[in-house]
Design an enzyme around this catalytic site. Structure first.
Site, PDB file in Angstrom:
ATOM      1  N   ASP A 198       0.818  -1.216   0.000  1.00  0.00           N
ATOM      2  CA  ASP A 198       0.000   0.000   0.000  1.00  0.00           C
ATOM      3  C   ASP A 198       0.851   1.265   0.000  1.00  0.00           C
ATOM      4  O   ASP A 198       2.071   1.213   0.176  1.00  0.00           O
ATOM      5  CB  ASP A 198      -0.963  -0.003   1.201  1.00  0.00           C
ATOM      6  CG  ASP A 198      -0.288  -0.445   2.498  1.00  0.00           C
ATOM      7  OD1 ASP A 198       0.953  -0.373   2.579  1.00  0.00           O
ATOM      8  OD2 ASP A 198      -1.001  -0.853   3.429  1.00  0.00           O
ATOM      9  N   ASP A 255      -7.589  -2.711  14.207  1.00  0.00           N
ATOM     10  CA  ASP A 255      -8.974  -2.974  13.794  1.00  0.00           C
ATOM     11  C   ASP A 255      -9.073  -4.183  12.862  1.00  0.00           C
ATOM     12  O   ASP A 255     -10.118  -4.424  12.261  1.00  0.00           O
ATOM     13  CB  ASP A 255      -9.583  -1.729  13.114  1.00  0.00           C
ATOM     14  CG  ASP A 255      -8.834  -1.305  11.858  1.00  0.00           C
ATOM     15  OD1 ASP A 255      -7.852  -2.001  11.461  1.00  0.00           O
ATOM     16  OD2 ASP A 255      -9.212  -0.286  11.252  1.00  0.00           O
ATOM     17  N   HIS A 292      -7.263  -4.646  10.095  1.00  0.00           N
ATOM     18  CA  HIS A 292      -6.964  -4.449   8.674  1.00  0.00           C
ATOM     19  C   HIS A 292      -5.694  -5.183   8.256  1.00  0.00           C
ATOM     20  O   HIS A 292      -4.781  -5.373   9.050  1.00  0.00           O
ATOM     21  CB  HIS A 292      -6.924  -2.959   8.294  1.00  0.00           C
ATOM     22  CG  HIS A 292      -5.763  -2.170   8.798  1.00  0.00           C
ATOM     23  ND1 HIS A 292      -5.873  -0.859   9.222  1.00  0.00           N
ATOM     24  CD2 HIS A 292      -4.447  -2.477   8.936  1.00  0.00           C
ATOM     25  CE1 HIS A 292      -4.687  -0.420   9.587  1.00  0.00           C
ATOM     26  NE2 HIS A 292      -3.806  -1.376   9.429  1.00  0.00           N
ATOM     27  N   GLU A 336      -9.651  -1.856   5.384  1.00  0.00           N
ATOM     28  CA  GLU A 336     -10.291  -1.596   6.663  1.00  0.00           C
ATOM     29  C   GLU A 336     -11.547  -2.469   6.819  1.00  0.00           C
ATOM     30  O   GLU A 336     -12.027  -3.042   5.845  1.00  0.00           O
ATOM     31  CB  GLU A 336     -10.692  -0.117   6.736  1.00  0.00           C
ATOM     32  CG  GLU A 336      -9.514   0.854   6.641  1.00  0.00           C
ATOM     33  CD  GLU A 336      -8.699   0.959   7.935  1.00  0.00           C
ATOM     34  OE1 GLU A 336      -8.619  -0.025   8.700  1.00  0.00           O
ATOM     35  OE2 GLU A 336      -8.128   2.043   8.173  1.00  0.00           O
TER      36      GLU A 336
HETATM   37  P1  PGA Z   1       2.103  -1.363  12.781  1.00  0.00           P
HETATM   38  O1  PGA Z   1       1.036  -1.379  11.581  1.00  0.00           O
HETATM   39  O2  PGA Z   1       3.094  -2.429  12.438  1.00  0.00           O
HETATM   40  O3  PGA Z   1       2.720  -0.013  12.732  1.00  0.00           O
HETATM   41  O4  PGA Z   1       1.354  -1.665  14.023  1.00  0.00           O
HETATM   42  C1  PGA Z   1       0.483  -2.592  11.182  1.00  0.00           C
HETATM   43  C2  PGA Z   1      -0.598  -2.349  10.159  1.00  0.00           C
HETATM   44  O5  PGA Z   1      -1.281  -1.310  10.233  1.00  0.00           O
HETATM   45  O6  PGA Z   1      -0.786  -3.209   9.295  1.00  0.00           O
END
Ligand code: PGA
Length: 259
Positions: free
Chosen positions: A63, A132, A134, A139
């Protein structure tokens, strides 16, 4: 799904790194799917230290924020150069990250998908998980059949990522992300999650129903999905003893190479 629980974040990242090391050594022209965020940093550090041959490896990132360029310090282009690519011998022409400034983002998403297909598909995809649930920036409520496209971030994700931008209000609202269908097409998936703030999302993904409300639960439909967790991220799983028993009693042909 394979659930591997390690005592701490460093050991979990090391375990995930072993899948990548093994693939790069056994398959020098592998196509890797890569992720950003805080969680994979120790994994990338370990891969850099191993001095592997990346010269024929191709990568696709999950992404990118829409509206910021490759030179923006919070872009995922910058993140990947800083934390991995500039430390290994990858051919810069083999790196694929969605372009946050694409003139026609929708068309760009289609090109990104076709790029993955032309490269022969993703052999091994690294994932993090949002608090959450994702994966990529898919999302809750994302279609489980989705392909690379533009998405709107939840306020929770913008708050989670505020630390990088110096305030939630500065986090872009829109992103380009591989879809859940794109991720499910990868031949193997390794999801790395550490910390107790991920425990609910992990429990929902592994032991909850398959639901668009926890996008990572779609991995229950993947034939080769591995969750590498530290004990904090695994703390809300009901069947920890079983997962540990399975891992300790793997047949030798299923074991990872020793380092
Ligand atoms: P993080 O992000 O490793 O910074 O917790 C993970 C994600 O949002 O996929």
């Amino acid at each position: 799904m394979e659930i591997i629980i390690q005592p701490d974040a460093r050991a979990a990242a090391s375990m995930a790194a072993r899948f990548f090391t093994q693939t790069i050594r056994r398959q020098p022209s592998a196509v890797l799917g890569l992720a950003t965020g805080s969680t994979p940093l120790p994994l990338y550090r370990e891969l850099v230290q191993k001095r592997l041959d990346w010269s024929s490896i191709t990568t696709f990132n999950l992404d990118e924020y829409l509206g910021i360029g490759a030179d923006h310090p919070q872009s995922y282009h910058c993140f990947m150069q800083e934390n991995l690519f500039r430390h290994v011998n990858i051919d810069q022409g083999n790196i694929h990250i969605p372009d946050g400034l694409a003139e026609n983002p929708e068309e760009h998403c289609g090109q990104f998908e076709r790029g993955i297909q032309t490269a022969g598909g993703i052999d091994l995809q690294l994932l993090g998980i949002g608090s959450d649930g994702h994966i990529g920036f898919n999302e809750p409520s994302s279609s489980l059949a989705s392909r690379t496209r533009i998405k709107t971030l939840t306020e929770r994700t913008r708050l989670d990522n505020a630390r990088f931008f110096g305030g939630a209000g500065l986090v872009p609202r829109h992103v380009i992300t591989m879809g859940i269908g794109t991720i499910l097409d990868s031949r193997k998936v390794v999801l790395l999650a550490t910390g107790d703030h991920k425990a609910d999302a992990v429990a929902g993904a592994v032991e909850g129903p398959v639901s668009a409300m926890n996008p990572a639960s779609a991995l229950q439909l993947h034939p080769h999905a591995v969750f590498c967790l530290d004990s904090a991220a695994a703390s809300k799983l009901a069947r920890v003893d079983y997962y540990n028993w399975v891992f300790q009693n793997k047949p030798s042909w299923q074991r990872l190479d020793e380092d």
